[in-house]
Design an enzyme around this catalytic site. Structure first.
Site: not given
Ligand SMILES: [Zn+2]
Length: 461
Positions: A275, A326
């Protein structure tokens, strides 16, 4: 005796550029040997109308989260708004109820979808470890092994990133829904990981890395212990996805997450920050200076309202970017390529933000395609991502007559595929030279879909 196999598409993306009228030669043990002129490849498997490229590497996945796709796209009555944290509670509800066989069935379906979309490797950030009451299974790696079995049945190469999870957060009361994730001591996390590594070492398509979940979920003593290991195995961590995580980190450590990780000596080549959205300039520079990997998951990040990763600043600073599906809100790594660039266009209000500025027609496509291939491979510690002599023959073909590609020309092949091809353009997928998808179909597609539908119905009825 097994012999070399040759594949003859219209062109091969060999060592970073397209070569026409050549066949890719693959050794019996699944490695690229080289290219041979089409005129000398009469015995080749013919793939007319197709371009052959290195398979995409999915750098960050939670396979079982495929189960909540579509189920969290509303605001609960009376809540007024929805955000990451309410999404997480719904995800935990699903996680709570899965048996080992359910974990296998859910993961297999996510992996079939990945294979059909052209992915050949997956980095599975795996945090479901224990029974629903938190007690370990007789085999502490039971669920990790179910995920690995699912990937291997589908034919994918997998790096299982075994998660360490200690707590709900700094001065946060325990959340009973996290019991399945937690290990009591850092030693338990580390020994489970090394056990898993030795138990899977006979399979060359399985590797195991370490994943302390986040600065929220592990105390600094765990991170110090991990830093002391000086491991060369992949080391992944969720970093700076949500502002609340940064505020808590500042309260606990008087430092922001990347500042803390740098202080602990964790940044550098085997480290991947997943991220890395809410960064100060000094944190961008620290990730770049250390040549850390950063895994962007832009379709998930937009689905969860996380924010936009400053991929342009990170690339410029020297960080190595990869991409992941993800939460499985979308399983399409080319869409991740488009989103990482597309989100920046919206924020910066200009076009072609990730173009290095050489004037080449494929500037942006090359930058984001590297994230989907070599960047992901580096982050997962895998020798894939580029077709070159001795590299595993992990590849994908796309049909140039697919409606999303028809009319493209040689100079535009890469940008057309990376920025324009739809998943249906993917025709064949090979891992270590073995075709796992042929003509757009996977042999497990129907049984996997059927069993997965049964699970989804049972889970949410
Ligand atoms: Zn994750």
């Amino acid at each position: 005796m097994a012999s070399r196999v040759r594949y003859l598409p219209d062109a091969v993306f060999w060592q970073g550029s397209f070569q026409s009228n050549v066949a890719l030669e693959v050794s019996p043990d699944g490695q690229c040997v080289g290219t041979v002129p089409a005129t000398q490849a009469a015995d080749a498997v013919r793939m007319p109308g197709k371009l052959l490229l290195p398979g995409w590497v999915n750098g960050h996945s939670h396979a079982f989260q495929r189960l909540i796709r579509g189920a969290t796209e509303y605001v609960a009555q009376g809540a007024g708004r929805d955000d990451f944290w309410s999404w997480r509670e719904l995800m935990y509800q699903a996680a709570e109820r899965l048996s080992p066989e359910d974990v296998y069935v859910a993961s297999r379906q996510a992996f079939v979808e990945m294979a059909l979309a052209g992915m050949t490797s997956v980095g599975e950030f795996h945090y479901l470890h224990h029974q629903s009451d938190g007690s370990p299974y007789a085999d502490r790696n039971e669920l990790a092994k179910q995920v690995i079995r699912a990937a291997r049945d589908v034919g994918l190469r997998i790096t299982l990133l075994r998660v360490g999870y200690a707590r709900s957060g700094y001065q946060v009361p325990e959340n009973p829904r996290q019991r399945r994730f937690k290990d009591a001591r850092v030693e338990d996390f580390l020994s489970a990981t090394s056990d898993l590594r030795s138990q899977t070492k006979s399979d060359p398509l399985v590797t195991v890395g370490l994943a302390p979940h986040s600065v929220r979920a592990v105390p600094v003593s765990w991170l110090e212990e991990i830093a002391r290991l000086n491991s060369t195995h992949p080391l992944h961590m969720h970093v700076s996805e949500q502002p609340a995580e940064i505020e808590a980190c500042l309260r606990e450590h008087q430092a922001r997450p990347v500042q803390l990780l740098e202080r602990l000596g964790l940044l550098g080549t085997p480290f991947t920050a997943v991220h890395a959205i809410h960064l100060q300039e000094d944190e961008v520079l620290a990730l770049g200076r250390s040549k850390s990997f950063v895994c962007a998951c832009p379709t998930t990040e937009r689905n969860l309202g996380d924010g936009v990763i400053p991929a342009d600043a990170l690339v410029q600073a020297g960080a190595q970017l990869s991409l992941g599906s993800d939460s499985q809100a979308t399983i399409d790594l080319l869409e991740e390529c488009r989103a990482v660039e597309g989100h920046l266009r919206l924020v910066r209000q200009r076009r072609n933000v990730l173009d290095p500025g050489t004037g080449a027609l494929d500037g942006v496509a090359r930058t984001v395609f590297a994230m989907a291939t070599t960047g992901g491979a580096g982050s997962l510690g895998l020798p894939v991502g580029e077709l070159r002599p001795g590299a595993p023959a992990d590849f994908v073909t796309v049909a140039v007559d697919h409606p999303s590609l028809v009319g493209t020309r040689e100079a535009l092949w890469l940008p057309s595929v990376v920025l324009g091809a739809e998943k249906g353009a993917v025709r064949d997928v090979a891992v270590a030279g073995r075709l796992i998808v042929q003509d757009g179909a996977h042999p497990l597609q129907s049984i996997s879909g059927r069993e997965y539908s049964g699970l989804a119905r049972r889970l949410f009825s």
